[in-house]
Write a protein that holds these residues in place. Structure first.
Motif, PDB file in Angstrom:
ATOM      1  N   MET A   6       0.818  -1.222   0.000  1.00  0.00           N
ATOM      2  CA  MET A   6       0.000   0.000   0.000  1.00  0.00           C
ATOM      3  C   MET A   6       0.849   1.268   0.000  1.00  0.00           C
ATOM      4  O   MET A   6       0.584   2.220  -0.743  1.00  0.00           O
ATOM      5  N   VAL A   7       1.874   1.233   0.857  1.00  0.00           N
ATOM      6  CA  VAL A   7       2.728   2.399   1.017  1.00  0.00           C
ATOM      7  C   VAL A   7       3.445   2.748  -0.308  1.00  0.00           C
ATOM      8  O   VAL A   7       3.600   3.913  -0.665  1.00  0.00           O
ATOM      9  N   ASP A   8       3.838   1.696  -1.031  1.00  0.00           N
ATOM     10  CA  ASP A   8       4.507   1.930  -2.318  1.00  0.00           C
ATOM     11  C   ASP A   8       3.528   2.484  -3.353  1.00  0.00           C
ATOM     12  O   ASP A   8       3.881   3.323  -4.171  1.00  0.00           O
ATOM     13  N   THR A   9       2.289   1.996  -3.281  1.00  0.00           N
ATOM     14  CA  THR A   9       1.241   2.516  -4.168  1.00  0.00           C
ATOM     15  C   THR A   9       1.050   4.010  -3.917  1.00  0.00           C
ATOM     16  O   THR A   9       0.984   4.804  -4.859  1.00  0.00           O
ATOM     17  N   ASP A 126      -7.865   7.713  19.616  1.00  0.00           N
ATOM     18  CA  ASP A 126      -8.820   7.473  18.513  1.00  0.00           C
ATOM     19  C   ASP A 126      -8.118   7.134  17.200  1.00  0.00           C
ATOM     20  O   ASP A 126      -8.742   6.637  16.268  1.00  0.00           O
ATOM     21  N   ILE A 127      -6.846   7.454  17.118  1.00  0.00           N
ATOM     22  CA  ILE A 127      -6.091   7.162  15.888  1.00  0.00           C
ATOM     23  C   ILE A 127      -5.571   5.725  15.988  1.00  0.00           C
ATOM     24  O   ILE A 127      -4.966   5.342  16.986  1.00  0.00           O
ATOM     25  N   SER A 128      -5.818   4.941  14.951  1.00  0.00           N
ATOM     26  CA  SER A 128      -5.438   3.519  14.997  1.00  0.00           C
ATOM     27  C   SER A 128      -3.921   3.335  14.956  1.00  0.00           C
ATOM     28  O   SER A 128      -3.184   4.201  14.467  1.00  0.00           O
ATOM     29  N   TYR A 129      -3.506   2.179  15.448  1.00  0.00           N
ATOM     30  CA  TYR A 129      -2.077   1.826  15.367  1.00  0.00           C
ATOM     31  C   TYR A 129      -1.619   1.810  13.903  1.00  0.00           C
ATOM     32  O   TYR A 129      -0.539   2.302  13.575  1.00  0.00           O
ATOM     33  N   THR A 130      -2.453   1.282  13.018  1.00  0.00           N
ATOM     34  CA  THR A 130      -2.104   1.203  11.594  1.00  0.00           C
ATOM     35  C   THR A 130      -1.806   2.588  11.021  1.00  0.00           C
ATOM     36  O   THR A 130      -0.808   2.791  10.327  1.00  0.00           O
ATOM     37  N   GLN A 131      -2.688   3.547  11.339  1.00  0.00           N
ATOM     38  CA  GLN A 131      -2.459   4.911  10.861  1.00  0.00           C
ATOM     39  C   GLN A 131      -1.187   5.486  11.482  1.00  0.00           C
ATOM     40  O   GLN A 131      -0.364   6.079  10.771  1.00  0.00           O
ATOM     41  N   SER A 132      -1.004   5.312  12.796  1.00  0.00           N
ATOM     42  CA  SER A 132       0.170   5.932  13.444  1.00  0.00           C
ATOM     43  C   SER A 132       1.490   5.353  12.963  1.00  0.00           C
ATOM     44  O   SER A 132       2.447   6.097  12.800  1.00  0.00           O
ATOM     45  N   ILE A 133       1.540   4.044  12.754  1.00  0.00           N
ATOM     46  CA  ILE A 133       2.824   3.462  12.330  1.00  0.00           C
ATOM     47  C   ILE A 133       3.146   3.909  10.900  1.00  0.00           C
ATOM     48  O   ILE A 133       4.312   4.125  10.555  1.00  0.00           O
ATOM     49  N   THR A 134       2.110   4.098  10.086  1.00  0.00           N
ATOM     50  CA  THR A 134       2.342   4.569   8.709  1.00  0.00           C
ATOM     51  C   THR A 134       2.870   6.003   8.732  1.00  0.00           C
ATOM     52  O   THR A 134       3.796   6.359   7.992  1.00  0.00           O
ATOM     53  N   ARG A 186       2.164  -4.376   6.231  1.00  0.00           N
ATOM     54  CA  ARG A 186       1.501  -5.551   6.813  1.00  0.00           C
ATOM     55  C   ARG A 186       0.172  -5.168   7.467  1.00  0.00           C
ATOM     56  O   ARG A 186      -0.840  -5.837   7.308  1.00  0.00           O
ATOM     57  N   ARG A 187       0.180  -4.046   8.184  1.00  0.00           N
ATOM     58  CA  ARG A 187      -1.046  -3.594   8.859  1.00  0.00           C
ATOM     59  C   ARG A 187      -2.081  -3.084   7.856  1.00  0.00           C
ATOM     60  O   ARG A 187      -3.272  -3.319   7.999  1.00  0.00           O
ATOM     61  N   LEU A 188      -1.612  -2.346   6.837  1.00  0.00           N
ATOM     62  CA  LEU A 188      -2.538  -1.752   5.859  1.00  0.00           C
ATOM     63  C   LEU A 188      -3.229  -2.830   5.024  1.00  0.00           C
ATOM     64  O   LEU A 188      -4.361  -2.642   4.572  1.00  0.00           O
TER      65      LEU A 188
END
Ligand code: HMH
Length: 221
Positions: A6-9, A126-134, A186-188
């Motif tokens: 996702m990140v590369d996209t 309220d911000i998800s771990y997935t969003q924060s790690i990205t 991995r999370r995304l």
């Protein structure tokens, strides 16, 4: 849609903006030695303040990883980042004294304050771990790619700026960014559409804030 990367996209989709952040004139000036030293000093003091806020953001990501992941591997990656920031704060103090820059009582400029406020909004539970790690990956990789470019073949960085470029351009920092990117991907891959949209929007805002931060270093306000 290949969610595994996702990140590369997103990097492809926002390539021009990303290039604006990692090939900013301030960075190109460091690379070719034409940088104005008053800009460098402004950047140094303002980035010290930013990093103090960034420490708190990193702590918020650490807590989310501890709560939301099964094994210790994500926490260990983030913990290494926390340890590196401890070192980084000490480096800022040493570097500031080398350039006669005072860090005590220095005021954050508006552009910096705006960025720190945005960062603070991302520390919320309220911000998800997935969003924060990205977001963590994005903030780190911009510095990594910017300063690594200063060290590539053909650069004319002044000796007294080599340490700065090495701090973010070195291989182990590059590996840390790669670890963050792998976690983010991995999370995304498993994220809901809602989380994906929120993450993409905040990623764009980070790119904008990073460009503004370099602009501020060159005197914009
Ligand atoms: C503004 N972005 C800014 N400062 C930093 N030190 C980093 C990213 C990466 O550590």
């Amino acid at each position: 849609l290949d969610r595994g990367a996702m990140v590369d996209t997103w990097l492809k989709k926002y390539r021009l903006m990303y290039l604006g952040a990692i090939r900013h004139p301030f960075i190109l000036g460091i690379r070719d030695g034409s940088v104005d030293m008053s800009s460098f000093k402004r950047w140094l003091a303002q980035d010290y303040l930013f990093v103090r806020a960034f420490v708190a953001f990193l702590a918020s990501v650490l807590i989310k990883a501890w709560k939301e992941t099964e094994d210790n591997s994500d926490v260990d990656v983030i913990l290494a980042g926390v340890a590196a920031l401890n070192d980084e704060i000490a480096w800022f103090k040493k570097e500031a004294s080398k350039w006669d820059v005072t860090l005590d009582g220095v005021e954050a400029q508006k552009i910096n304050l705006d960025y720190c406020n945005f960062l603070e909004s991302l520390m919320s539970s309220d911000i998800s771990y997935t969003q924060s790690i990205t977001i963590l990956w994005a903030i780190e990789v911009i510095y990594q790619e910017s300063f690594a470019h200063c060290l590539e073949d053909g650069s004319k960085i002044p000796d007294e700026l080599k340490e700065t470029c090495n701090r973010w351009g070195n291989e182990s920092f590059g590996q840390y960014c790669l670890n963050l990117k792998n976690i983010a991907n991995r999370r995304l891959e498993k994220a809901s559409d809602d989380v994906l949209v929120k993450t993409e929007v905040s990623l764009l805002r980070i790119l904008e804030h990073e460009v503004e931060f370099w602009n501020m270093s060159q005197g914009a306000s």
